[in-house]
Design a protein around this motif. Sequence first.
Motif, mmCIF file in Angstrom:
data_model
loop_
_atom_site.group_PDB
_atom_site.id
_atom_site.type_symbol
_atom_site.label_atom_id
_atom_site.label_comp_id
_atom_site.label_asym_id
_atom_site.label_seq_id
_atom_site.Cartn_x
_atom_site.Cartn_y
_atom_site.Cartn_z
ATOM 1 N N SER A 21 0.819 -1.209 0.000
ATOM 2 C CA SER A 21 0.000 0.000 0.000
ATOM 3 C C SER A 21 0.850 1.255 0.000
ATOM 4 C CB SER A 21 -0.924 0.020 1.223
ATOM 5 O OG SER A 21 -1.858 -1.020 1.162
ATOM 6 N N GLU A 22 0.312 2.260 -0.658
ATOM 7 C CA GLU A 22 0.909 3.587 -0.668
ATOM 8 C C GLU A 22 0.095 4.485 0.258
ATOM 9 O OE1 GLU A 22 1.014 7.073 -3.945
ATOM 10 O OE2 GLU A 22 1.797 5.131 -4.595
ATOM 11 N N LEU A 23 0.767 5.148 1.183
ATOM 12 C CA LEU A 23 0.096 6.011 2.146
ATOM 13 C C LEU A 23 0.557 7.446 1.924
ATOM 14 C CD1 LEU A 23 -0.002 3.106 3.434
ATOM 15 C CD2 LEU A 23 0.057 4.222 5.655
ATOM 16 N N HIS A 24 -0.389 8.329 1.735
ATOM 17 C CA HIS A 24 -0.105 9.759 1.624
ATOM 18 C C HIS A 24 -0.494 10.384 2.961
ATOM 19 C CE1 HIS A 24 -0.081 9.911 -3.025
ATOM 20 N NE2 HIS A 24 -0.096 8.632 -2.644
ATOM 21 N N ILE A 25 0.478 10.740 3.768
ATOM 22 C CA ILE A 25 0.212 11.203 5.133
ATOM 23 C C ILE A 25 0.542 12.690 5.227
ATOM 24 C CG2 ILE A 25 0.627 10.816 7.576
ATOM 25 C CD1 ILE A 25 1.629 8.041 6.898
ATOM 26 N N SER A 26 -0.477 13.485 5.479
ATOM 27 C CA SER A 26 -0.312 14.934 5.554
ATOM 28 C C SER A 26 -0.410 15.410 6.994
ATOM 29 C CB SER A 26 -1.364 15.637 4.703
ATOM 30 O OG SER A 26 -1.243 15.255 3.353
ATOM 31 N N ALA A 27 0.267 16.516 7.275
ATOM 32 C CA ALA A 27 0.266 17.056 8.641
ATOM 33 C C ALA A 27 0.793 18.478 8.623
ATOM 34 C CB ALA A 27 1.117 16.187 9.558
ATOM 35 N N ALA A 28 0.640 19.127 9.766
ATOM 36 C CA ALA A 28 1.198 20.468 9.932
ATOM 37 C C ALA A 28 2.674 20.417 10.275
ATOM 38 C CB ALA A 28 0.425 21.225 11.011
ATOM 39 N N GLN A 29 3.086 19.376 11.043
ATOM 40 C CA GLN A 29 4.469 19.263 11.491
ATOM 41 C C GLN A 29 4.977 17.846 11.259
ATOM 42 O OE1 GLN A 29 6.342 21.859 12.682
ATOM 43 N NE2 GLN A 29 4.566 23.183 12.305
ATOM 44 N N PHE A 30 6.269 17.747 10.908
ATOM 45 C CA PHE A 30 6.922 16.466 10.675
ATOM 46 C C PHE A 30 8.188 16.384 11.531
ATOM 47 C CE2 PHE A 30 4.293 17.161 7.034
ATOM 48 C CZ PHE A 30 3.889 15.902 6.621
ATOM 49 N N ILE A 31 8.398 15.213 12.113
ATOM 50 C CA ILE A 31 9.607 14.963 12.905
ATOM 51 C C ILE A 31 10.294 13.744 12.310
ATOM 52 C CG2 ILE A 31 10.591 14.675 15.202
ATOM 53 C CD1 ILE A 31 7.887 15.481 16.371
ATOM 54 N N ASP A 32 11.513 13.912 11.826
ATOM 55 C CA ASP A 32 12.258 12.791 11.248
ATOM 56 C C ASP A 32 13.193 12.224 12.310
ATOM 57 O OD1 ASP A 32 13.859 11.022 9.772
ATOM 58 O OD2 ASP A 32 13.515 12.171 7.934
ATOM 59 N N CYS A 33 12.812 11.071 12.830
ATOM 60 C CA CYS A 33 13.613 10.370 13.843
ATOM 61 C C CYS A 33 14.138 9.052 13.273
ATOM 62 C CB CYS A 33 12.765 10.076 15.082
ATOM 63 S SG CYS A 33 11.986 11.504 15.835
ATOM 64 N N SER A 34 14.249 8.975 11.957
ATOM 65 C CA SER A 34 14.555 7.709 11.296
ATOM 66 C C SER A 34 16.043 7.397 11.239
ATOM 67 C CB SER A 34 13.988 7.719 9.871
ATOM 68 O OG SER A 34 14.638 8.700 9.080
ATOM 69 N N GLY A 35 16.886 8.277 11.717
ATOM 70 C CA GLY A 35 18.327 8.037 11.641
ATOM 71 C C GLY A 35 18.894 8.474 10.314
ATOM 72 N N ASP A 36 18.596 7.738 9.244
ATOM 73 C CA ASP A 36 19.102 8.099 7.918
ATOM 74 C C ASP A 36 18.405 9.327 7.349
ATOM 75 O OD1 ASP A 36 20.931 6.046 7.913
ATOM 76 O OD2 ASP A 36 19.692 4.686 6.730
ATOM 77 N N GLY A 37 17.149 9.557 7.720
ATOM 78 C CA GLY A 37 16.471 10.793 7.352
ATOM 79 C C GLY A 37 16.107 10.917 5.889
ATOM 80 N N LEU A 38 15.563 9.858 5.300
ATOM 81 C CA LEU A 38 15.202 9.914 3.887
ATOM 82 C C LEU A 38 14.136 10.970 3.612
ATOM 83 C CD1 LEU A 38 15.320 8.880 0.982
ATOM 84 C CD2 LEU A 38 13.721 7.065 1.631
ATOM 85 N N LEU A 39 13.104 11.052 4.451
ATOM 86 C CA LEU A 39 12.056 12.049 4.235
ATOM 87 C C LEU A 39 12.652 13.452 4.248
ATOM 88 C CD1 LEU A 39 8.980 12.735 3.954
ATOM 89 C CD2 LEU A 39 9.024 13.107 6.429
ATOM 90 N N ALA A 40 13.482 13.734 5.243
ATOM 91 C CA ALA A 40 14.091 15.060 5.337
ATOM 92 C C ALA A 40 14.961 15.358 4.127
ATOM 93 C CB ALA A 40 14.912 15.146 6.626
ATOM 94 N N ALA A 41 15.709 14.352 3.666
ATOM 95 C CA ALA A 41 16.554 14.539 2.492
ATOM 96 C C ALA A 41 15.711 14.811 1.248
ATOM 97 C CB ALA A 41 17.440 13.310 2.284
ATOM 98 N N LYS A 42 14.623 14.053 1.081
ATOM 99 C CA LYS A 42 13.758 14.255 -0.086
ATOM 100 C C LYS A 42 13.040 15.602 -0.015
ATOM 101 C CE LYS A 42 13.126 11.759 -3.017
ATOM 102 N NZ LYS A 42 12.435 10.474 -3.237
ATOM 103 N N ALA A 43 12.866 16.131 1.197
ATOM 104 C CA ALA A 43 12.252 17.457 1.344
ATOM 105 C C ALA A 43 13.214 18.577 0.972
ATOM 106 C CB ALA A 43 11.758 17.645 2.776
ATOM 107 N N GLY A 44 14.483 18.248 0.850
ATOM 108 C CA GLY A 44 15.480 19.259 0.531
ATOM 109 C C GLY A 44 16.168 19.851 1.738
#
Length: 644
Positions: free
Chosen positions: A192-215
Amino acid sequence: MKRREFFKNGVFGTVGFSVLGSSESKAKDKKKEKTVFSDRSNDNWTDLNGNKKHTPDRCQYLNFDVVVIGGGLAGICAAVSSAREGVKTVLVQDRGVLGGNASSEIRVIVNGVNHLAPNNTPERETGIIEEILLHNRFLNPQESWSFWDHVLYDFVEREPNLEVILNTQAIHAVMDGSSIKTAICWQNSTESELHISAAQFIDCSGDGLLAAKAGAEYRTGREASHEFNEKFAPKEADGWQMGASILIGGKDMGKPMKYTAPSFAKEFTLEHSHPKRKVRSYVEGYWWCEIGSQFDIIKDQEEIRKKLMGYAHGIWDYIKNSGNYPDAENFALEWIGSVPGKRESRRFIGDYILSEKDLTEHKHFEDAVAYGGWSLDEHNPGGIENMKEPPSYFHQRFKKVYEIPFRSLYSKNIDNLLFSGRNISQTHISLSSTRVMATCALMGQATGTAAALCVKNKTTPRGIYQKHIVELQDRLLMNDAYIPNRPNRQKNDLMKDAASIVASSTKSGNPELLTDGWSRDLPDSIHHWESKDLPAYVQCEWQEPQEISSLTIKCDTNVKKNIMMRNVYHKEIYSDIVPPELTKSLSLQARIDGKWVDISNVDNNQARRIQLNFDRIKTTALRVHVKSTYGADTAKLFELVALK
């Protein structure tokens, strides 16, 4: 999407997004565009339940206030603290279990401030990580790693404002200017593909792929010593990053046990290696079974994993079959990891970059929200493939804790993005200390609370720093976090207006210290009241009636002893039981219209911070009766906070 358009524009280049207001996608909404990952138009499915043709719908659109990416201890604490502030929160974890490096898949000990010089003195973290460790002591006295996974799952599942999504990785960020609008995630267990929207995001993943893709801006490797005036950094900057490890666990079987290495084992010997690389316990494993990288350590991870599995078996083969360890004859390899525990990759840039001297010189930050005290424990470049150097340098041990500023926990260039864990804004040398998990957990509690305040105040993390940092610190302190050099200054605390605070008896401290804003003893001062015996009480009096609806009580769990799971104990500083000092049962009475009235009773308490909420009363006195502990003969309390 046509194939040529996909390759021309990239996976996400032609995709449009809109987000529903509910937490689940609407089956009737067929117009939402999906990425190539969830395009099932060629899925030729005959459903024999009714003999119908279907096209699977494997795309969901979810909406929350706060999204936490990464379910290690930093992410757990971030998600729980956010949810407890009353905002709708989701925790997204890419594995089937929580805990990250502390999970049963990897089994790294939850270290933090647990060996301050000169006597290896702990200064245990409180707050949410304290709750987790106590929860484990009550539920998991057998210290089972697999059950520990379920302790963590239980801890997050019981939070009413928190949803947990496992086996899901955030793989792309949809942006709205310099803010993240949506995290696109892939859940491999459900296709499944999940599109998760929010006002605030916290990247605690270590490698930080989401943060990197955000620029979000980040760096990897080691800074040159001159950039931050760091004594222990190399003269010239380079790409080396501390490596990942695979641990092993042996067990004494009570009889001779043979071992035959698998085909992929790599030959290993300690001959001619650095003398600090040693075989000690056969039970706990060897963190120096580690491989780093001077290039793209994330891209290298699969090759690193293969090597580490080979080296782990090679080490055990050396122990069992070299003839150098005859006392290992009865030991068998009971457990070996297959998932490497990572130490370092991306470090994202915030408004402040924490560096070596901030730690070694104990710089005071007005925006401090967390602390650390693990040694400057920089592992050698190359790890086990660099045998001539020590496995770790342990550049410097700390005599007291250092502060971590909030400005290092949010992105410099992405407006609604925070970080917690090893990916925060810091240098490589700073990371060598702050990376341990109990310290990361404190950062998580800080960012989760901050994200919730961002939602409530309709601001950004930078806005929290600029206008609401005192509010953030007060919330953390109320929720049993500790911030060095920062007492609790809760404005509406009615305890501070009490005319007198007396106790049934006093062995040490003073009952009046319960309102001084400190929730633990400090190296040069005490901040507790301890009774001579049990039962005991402490009583607060006001000259005029006060309207009160809650009382926060912080009791004793002996933060000078470690309580994390560990296979080998040093009884002076480690304990494998529920702290005997912890209050087990107490009651609260209030004097109303001249009569003492029972307000609340607590039995089988399992937390350091006891929160009593009740219908508002008008009273001239409160009395806290401590009836019993989990073994101590006295009652010890550190703080009382009463709110209207």
